[in-house]
Design an enzyme around this catalytic site. Structure first.
Site, PDB file in Angstrom:
ATOM      1  N   SER A 143       1.312  -0.996  -0.013  1.00 54.17           N
ATOM      2  CA  SER A 143      -0.228  -0.541  -0.295  1.00 54.17           C
ATOM      3  C   SER A 143       0.860   0.813   0.091  1.00 54.17           C
ATOM      4  O   SER A 143       1.794   1.049   0.340  1.00 54.17           O
ATOM      5  CB  SER A 143      -0.672  -0.102   0.969  1.00 54.17           C
ATOM      6  OG  SER A 143      -2.313   1.070   0.923  1.00 54.17           O
ATOM      7  N   TYR A 156      -2.271   0.179  11.189  1.00 54.47           N
ATOM      8  CA  TYR A 156      -2.508  -0.989   9.138  1.00 54.47           C
ATOM      9  C   TYR A 156      -1.383  -0.123   9.023  1.00 54.47           C
ATOM     10  O   TYR A 156      -0.349  -0.823   8.066  1.00 54.47           O
ATOM     11  CB  TYR A 156      -3.545  -0.016   8.687  1.00 54.47           C
ATOM     12  CG  TYR A 156      -3.581   0.069   7.047  1.00 54.47           C
ATOM     13  CD1 TYR A 156      -3.864  -1.560   6.898  1.00 54.47           C
ATOM     14  CD2 TYR A 156      -3.749   0.788   6.132  1.00 54.47           C
ATOM     15  CE1 TYR A 156      -4.215  -2.043   5.625  1.00 54.47           C
ATOM     16  CE2 TYR A 156      -3.582   0.499   4.959  1.00 54.47           C
ATOM     17  CZ  TYR A 156      -3.878  -0.416   4.713  1.00 54.47           C
ATOM     18  OH  TYR A 156      -3.787  -1.560   3.213  1.00 54.47           O
TER      19      TYR A 156
HETATM   20  C1  8X3 Z   1      -4.822   1.514   1.095  1.00 53.91           C
HETATM   21  C2  8X3 Z   1      -4.439   2.908   1.131  1.00 53.91           C
HETATM   22  O1  8X3 Z   1      -4.830   5.377   0.938  1.00 53.91           O
HETATM   23  O2  8X3 Z   1      -6.839   4.359   2.053  1.00 53.91           O
HETATM   24  O3  8X3 Z   1      -4.611   0.283   1.501  1.00 53.91           O
HETATM   25  O4  8X3 Z   1      -4.317   4.526   3.698  1.00 53.91           O
HETATM   26  S1  8X3 Z   1      -5.094   4.774   1.942  1.00 53.91           S
END
Ligand code: 8X3
Length: 263
Positions: A143, A156
């Site tokens: 991500s 996260y």
């Molecule tokens: C999710 C990316 O930008 O929504 O992996 O945090 S974000």
């Protein structure tokens, strides 16, 4: 450039979002998607749909990637059935956006089990055979949060930083082989990810205009399978934000954190 015809492509988190779309894309190109996710019902439906549409031989196995023993058992079955895994797409993952102060330890633990440890165990399962054949491709969906942390996602972001660290190290470990290792770093994608991640709905509202289409990201990941790259950042401008952050972290935390404080 390589053809995906007759390639066995294992996709975790294949029951929805970009996992499901990539399964369709690769089946259309003549590959055999091997679908993994927790919901056998959803997988059965997707599998039937794909096989009817593309006259394919896609198969599925129920798997909770937070359970290492289950991963081992499922990959054993895949090898028995398919012989070889050409591409492993580690796509399963989820987020819960919280300030650490308000976060549940159980959510953080589960995110690490699924996003990091599950991904590592799946990878470990395919390596012996890929090394023996000296071919294969491992694609990890990380991500932008694995490069550029923002507030209200400490747990996260930590998992995605771990995925990127793991992916970069693995690529170097395999540098002398024909096995490719790719990290994909998307920004927000319009999928059901945010139903769990962003319960208040504030983030989705704030970044609506930057939301990526799942078809677009799925197509880009499919292209990667045809032409492997070390890393894919979508959208690329977010990676420029990351580069600036690492060049000028102190200033960036002051200026950019306001810009990126959308959760
Ligand atoms: C999710 C990316 O930008 O929504 O992996 O945090 S974000």
């Amino acid at each position: 450039m390589q053809t995906l015809k007759n390639k066995n492509i294992v996709i975790t988190g294949a029951s929805s979002g970009i996992g499901e779309k990539i399964a369709h894309n690769v089946a259309e190109l003549g590959a055999r998607p091997i679908l993994l996710a927790r919901s056998a019902d959803k997988l059965e439906q997707i599998c039937t749909d794909i096989n009817q549409k593309f006259n394919g031989d896609s198969i599925y196995f129920q798997l909770d990637v937070s359970d290492p023993a289950e991963i081992k058992a499922v990959f054993k079955k895949i090898y028995e059935e398919a012989g070889f895994i050409d591409i492993l797409l580690n796509n399963a993952g989820f987020g819960v956006f919280d300030y650490l102060n308000e976060a549940n330890y159980e959510d953080i633990e589960k995110m690490f089990q699924v996003n990091v440890l599950g991904l590592m165990v799946c990878t470990k399962e395919v390596l012996p055979s890929m090394l023996e054949q000296n071919s294969g491709h491992i694609i990890n969906i990380a991500s932008i949060a694995g490069k550029l942390a923002t507030a209200k996602s400490s747990g996260y972001s930590a998992t995605k930083h771990a995925v990127l660290g793991f992916t970069n190290s693995l690529r170097m470990e395999l540098a002398k082989t024909n096995i490719s290792v790719t990290a994909v770093n998307p920004g927000p994608i319009a999928t059901n990810f945010f139903t769990i991640a962003d319960k208040s709905g504030d983030y989705v509202k704030n970044i609506k205009k930057h939301m990526l289409s799942s078809d677009d990201v799925a197509q880009k990941v499919t292209n990667l399978m045809i032409k492997p790259k070390r890393e894919l950042n979508v959208p690329n401008w977010m990676n420029w934000g990351n580069k600036l952050y690492h060049l000028f972290p102190k200033t960036a935390e002051k200026v950019m954190s306001k810009m990126f404080d959308k959760k």
